[in-house]
Design a protein around this motif. Sequence first.
Motif, PDB file in Angstrom:
ATOM      1  N   GLY A 188      45.661  46.206  44.946  1.00  0.00           N
ATOM      2  CA  GLY A 188      46.113  44.860  45.291  1.00  0.00           C
ATOM      3  C   GLY A 188      45.079  44.133  46.130  1.00  0.00           C
ATOM      4  O   GLY A 188      44.786  42.953  45.896  1.00  0.00           O
ATOM      5  N   LEU A 189      44.502  44.836  47.111  1.00  0.00           N
ATOM      6  CA  LEU A 189      43.429  44.244  47.913  1.00  0.00           C
ATOM      7  C   LEU A 189      42.217  43.909  47.051  1.00  0.00           C
ATOM      8  O   LEU A 189      41.566  42.880  47.253  1.00  0.00           O
ATOM      9  CB  LEU A 189      43.022  45.207  49.038  1.00  0.00           C
ATOM     10  CG  LEU A 189      43.993  45.384  50.184  1.00  0.00           C
ATOM     11  CD1 LEU A 189      43.580  46.562  51.067  1.00  0.00           C
ATOM     12  CD2 LEU A 189      44.090  44.110  51.009  1.00  0.00           C
ATOM     13  N   ALA A 190      41.917  44.782  46.083  1.00  0.00           N
ATOM     14  CA  ALA A 190      40.744  44.570  45.231  1.00  0.00           C
ATOM     15  C   ALA A 190      40.901  43.349  44.333  1.00  0.00           C
ATOM     16  O   ALA A 190      39.948  42.610  44.109  1.00  0.00           O
ATOM     17  CB  ALA A 190      40.495  45.819  44.378  1.00  0.00           C
ATOM     18  N   VAL A 191      42.099  43.131  43.824  1.00  0.00           N
ATOM     19  CA  VAL A 191      42.343  42.025  42.896  1.00  0.00           C
ATOM     20  C   VAL A 191      42.680  40.726  43.639  1.00  0.00           C
ATOM     21  O   VAL A 191      42.625  39.643  43.061  1.00  0.00           O
ATOM     22  CB  VAL A 191      43.472  42.423  41.906  1.00  0.00           C
ATOM     23  CG1 VAL A 191      43.829  41.302  40.962  1.00  0.00           C
ATOM     24  CG2 VAL A 191      43.057  43.650  41.109  1.00  0.00           C
ATOM     25  N   ALA A 192      42.980  40.834  44.926  1.00  0.00           N
ATOM     26  CA  ALA A 192      43.415  39.676  45.712  1.00  0.00           C
ATOM     27  C   ALA A 192      42.467  38.474  45.648  1.00  0.00           C
ATOM     28  O   ALA A 192      42.939  37.344  45.464  1.00  0.00           O
ATOM     29  CB  ALA A 192      43.647  40.088  47.160  1.00  0.00           C
ATOM     30  N   PRO A 193      41.146  38.644  45.780  1.00  0.00           N
ATOM     31  CA  PRO A 193      40.285  37.456  45.705  1.00  0.00           C
ATOM     32  C   PRO A 193      40.402  36.717  44.372  1.00  0.00           C
ATOM     33  O   PRO A 193      40.408  35.482  44.335  1.00  0.00           O
ATOM     34  CB  PRO A 193      38.867  38.019  45.907  1.00  0.00           C
ATOM     35  CG  PRO A 193      39.067  39.287  46.663  1.00  0.00           C
ATOM     36  CD  PRO A 193      40.375  39.841  46.164  1.00  0.00           C
ATOM     37  N   THR A 194      40.539  37.449  43.280  1.00  0.00           N
ATOM     38  CA  THR A 194      40.686  36.825  41.968  1.00  0.00           C
ATOM     39  C   THR A 194      42.009  36.083  41.872  1.00  0.00           C
ATOM     40  O   THR A 194      42.066  34.932  41.424  1.00  0.00           O
ATOM     41  CB  THR A 194      40.607  37.891  40.856  1.00  0.00           C
ATOM     42  OG1 THR A 194      39.354  38.561  40.958  1.00  0.00           O
ATOM     43  CG2 THR A 194      40.758  37.277  39.487  1.00  0.00           C
ATOM     44  N   LEU A 195      43.086  36.734  42.299  1.00  0.00           N
ATOM     45  CA  LEU A 195      44.399  36.098  42.246  1.00  0.00           C
ATOM     46  C   LEU A 195      44.452  34.872  43.157  1.00  0.00           C
ATOM     47  O   LEU A 195      45.030  33.843  42.775  1.00  0.00           O
ATOM     48  CB  LEU A 195      45.491  37.092  42.636  1.00  0.00           C
ATOM     49  CG  LEU A 195      45.660  38.306  41.721  1.00  0.00           C
ATOM     50  CD1 LEU A 195      46.745  39.225  42.253  1.00  0.00           C
ATOM     51  CD2 LEU A 195      45.934  37.896  40.296  1.00  0.00           C
ATOM     52  N   ALA A 196      43.838  34.971  44.337  1.00  0.00           N
ATOM     53  CA  ALA A 196      43.828  33.833  45.264  1.00  0.00           C
ATOM     54  C   ALA A 196      43.056  32.657  44.671  1.00  0.00           C
ATOM     55  O   ALA A 196      43.455  31.497  44.831  1.00  0.00           O
ATOM     56  CB  ALA A 196      43.224  34.247  46.601  1.00  0.00           C
ATOM     57  N   HIS A 197      41.981  32.955  43.965  1.00  0.00           N
ATOM     58  CA  HIS A 197      41.206  31.886  43.324  1.00  0.00           C
ATOM     59  C   HIS A 197      42.067  31.131  42.319  1.00  0.00           C
ATOM     60  O   HIS A 197      42.129  29.900  42.328  1.00  0.00           O
ATOM     61  CB  HIS A 197      39.974  32.463  42.633  1.00  0.00           C
ATOM     62  CG  HIS A 197      39.304  31.504  41.718  1.00  0.00           C
ATOM     63  ND1 HIS A 197      38.537  30.454  42.170  1.00  0.00           N
ATOM     64  CD2 HIS A 197      39.317  31.401  40.359  1.00  0.00           C
ATOM     65  CE1 HIS A 197      38.104  29.751  41.128  1.00  0.00           C
ATOM     66  NE2 HIS A 197      38.555  30.313  40.017  1.00  0.00           N
ATOM     67  N   TYR A 198      42.735  31.866  41.440  1.00  0.00           N
ATOM     68  CA  TYR A 198      43.570  31.204  40.431  1.00  0.00           C
ATOM     69  C   TYR A 198      44.780  30.522  41.057  1.00  0.00           C
ATOM     70  O   TYR A 198      45.200  29.466  40.586  1.00  0.00           O
ATOM     71  CB  TYR A 198      44.002  32.192  39.351  1.00  0.00           C
ATOM     72  CG  TYR A 198      42.880  32.528  38.412  1.00  0.00           C
ATOM     73  CD1 TYR A 198      42.360  31.564  37.553  1.00  0.00           C
ATOM     74  CD2 TYR A 198      42.315  33.788  38.402  1.00  0.00           C
ATOM     75  CE1 TYR A 198      41.313  31.858  36.704  1.00  0.00           C
ATOM     76  CE2 TYR A 198      41.264  34.091  37.551  1.00  0.00           C
ATOM     77  CZ  TYR A 198      40.770  33.120  36.704  1.00  0.00           C
ATOM     78  OH  TYR A 198      39.735  33.406  35.868  1.00  0.00           O
ATOM     79  N   ALA A 199      45.341  31.114  42.117  1.00  0.00           N
ATOM     80  CA  ALA A 199      46.490  30.497  42.779  1.00  0.00           C
ATOM     81  C   ALA A 199      46.123  29.149  43.386  1.00  0.00           C
ATOM     82  O   ALA A 199      46.941  28.230  43.410  1.00  0.00           O
ATOM     83  CB  ALA A 199      47.045  31.425  43.849  1.00  0.00           C
ATOM     84  N   SER A 200      44.870  29.019  43.831  1.00  0.00           N
ATOM     85  CA  SER A 200      44.468  27.754  44.449  1.00  0.00           C
ATOM     86  C   SER A 200      43.897  26.754  43.448  1.00  0.00           C
ATOM     87  O   SER A 200      43.967  25.554  43.679  1.00  0.00           O
ATOM     88  CB  SER A 200      43.445  28.005  45.557  1.00  0.00           C
ATOM     89  OG  SER A 200      42.251  28.525  45.016  1.00  0.00           O
ATOM     90  N   THR A 201      43.353  27.223  42.335  1.00  0.00           N
ATOM     91  CA  THR A 201      42.728  26.296  41.388  1.00  0.00           C
ATOM     92  C   THR A 201      43.594  26.001  40.167  1.00  0.00           C
ATOM     93  O   THR A 201      43.596  24.885  39.674  1.00  0.00           O
ATOM     94  CB  THR A 201      41.369  26.832  40.899  1.00  0.00           C
ATOM     95  OG1 THR A 201      41.566  28.097  40.272  1.00  0.00           O
ATOM     96  CG2 THR A 201      40.386  26.953  42.052  1.00  0.00           C
ATOM     97  N   ASN A 202      44.294  27.013  39.661  1.00  0.00           N
ATOM     98  CA  ASN A 202      45.098  26.831  38.458  1.00  0.00           C
ATOM     99  C   ASN A 202      46.242  27.844  38.432  1.00  0.00           C
ATOM    100  O   ASN A 202      46.205  28.821  37.677  1.00  0.00           O
ATOM    101  CB  ASN A 202      44.207  26.979  37.212  1.00  0.00           C
ATOM    102  CG  ASN A 202      44.898  26.540  35.946  1.00  0.00           C
ATOM    103  OD1 ASN A 202      46.059  26.136  35.956  1.00  0.00           O
ATOM    104  ND2 ASN A 202      44.195  26.647  34.834  1.00  0.00           N
TER     105      ASN A 202
END
Length: 192
Positions: A60-74
Amino acid sequence: MAVTAGLFALGAYLGRDLTGGLGILAFLAAFGCLIGMHFAVRKSVELTIGLLGAFGLLIGLAVAPTLAHYASTNPQVLWQAGGATALFIAGFGSAGYATKRDLSALARIGSWALIGLIGFGVVLIFVQIPNGALIYSILGLVIYAGLTLFDFQRLRRSSDTESAPLLAASIFLDILNVFLFFVQIFSRPDQA
């Protein structure tokens, strides 16, 4: 499995502000937990379950930056990928659970195909192939369809409680990878 998913969600929430480098370290630690699970399963079910929980949190920590990017952009991409993943796993998981035909050969083929997919991914880093990312994601979904069928058949056939954490990790990885492939597909520029 549900606890692992919950720990994954907690890790994704806690790591939403992590940098990519720390995400990679968390990924390596999660991979270490998977390796540790294979050795711990023979000695202690409790340790194996603990490593499964640590794996969920770390991935979850490893994937968090990717998920946060999509949550904020799309954020729509995450909703679409989540829904598609649920349908994909429900369909192929049910089929694998229900089938009586032995799917062991499908697992061997899927494992080798996964190695080929990794090789194709490396080629995509260096060679520009039109729609290469889309091809990669579709091939990944085909491979994980077979692996999901096999893992859910193992779930039905297995009565060994000691191997349950390994099976839970395998199914969790199926779900996570399918989700990430759908994220890649739904985030394509022509999908916006």
